[in-house]
Design a protein around this motif. Structure first.
Motif: not given
Length: 127
Positions: A64-88
Motif C-alpha cells: 500500500a505504501d509503495l503504490l500509494g493506494a491504501l483503499r485499493i490494497t484493502l479491497a484486494v485483501c478483502i477479495g483474497i479473504a473472500a476467495a479463500a473462504t469460498l475455496g475452503l
C-alpha cells in the motif's frame, strides 16, 4: 460526541480484538475436535493463522505504501479473504464427497462447490 485520539482509538481496537479472542479461544479446541481435528492439526491450524498474520500485515502495508493506494490494497485483501473462504468451502465439500463427485445437495453445474459443507442440515454431535 468527541473523537478519540489516534492512540486511544488504537488501544480500544486492540482491547476489543483481544477481548473477543480471549472469550472465544477456550472453546476452539473442543469445537474443532468435534469436527475431527487431532490436537496436532489444531496446533498447525492456530500456528498457520498466526504466521499468516505476521506475514500478511507488513506485506500489505508495504504494498500500500509503495503504490500509494491504501483503499485499493484493502479491497484486494478483502477479495483474497473472500476467495479463500469460498475455496475452503469447496475443499470441504470435495473432501466429504470425494474429489470430482460434488455434493448431492448442490446444483449439477456447480458440483465443485457446496454451501452444505458450511451449513449442514443435520446437527452434529458436540459443539
Amino acid at each position: 460526541m468527541a473523537r478519540l485520539g489516534p492512540l486511544l482509538a488504537f488501544l480500544a481496537l486492540y482491547a476489543a480484538m483481544y477481548a473477543a479472542f480471549g472469550t472465544a479461544s477456550p472453546f476452539w479446541p473442543r469445537y474443532f475436535e468435534a469436527r475431527g481435528l487431532t490436537p496436532e492439526e489444531l496446533g498447525v491450524l492456530f500456528g498457520l493463522g498466526n504466521a499468516a498474520r505476521l506475514i500478511a500485515g507488513p506485506l500489505a502495508n508495504r504494498i500500500a505504501d509503495l503504490l500509494g493506494a491504501l483503499r485499493i490494497t484493502l479491497a484486494v485483501c478483502i477479495g483474497i479473504a473472500a476467495a479463500a473462504t469460498l475455496g475452503l468451502a469447496a475443499v470441504r465439500c470435495a473432501r466429504r464427497k470425494g474429489v470430482g463427485e460434488g455434493c448431492d445437495r448442490c446444483q449439477p453445474e456447480a458440483s465443485f462447490f457446496c454451501w452444505s459443507s458450511i451449513w449442514p442440515s443435520q446437527p452434529r454431535a458436540g459443539f
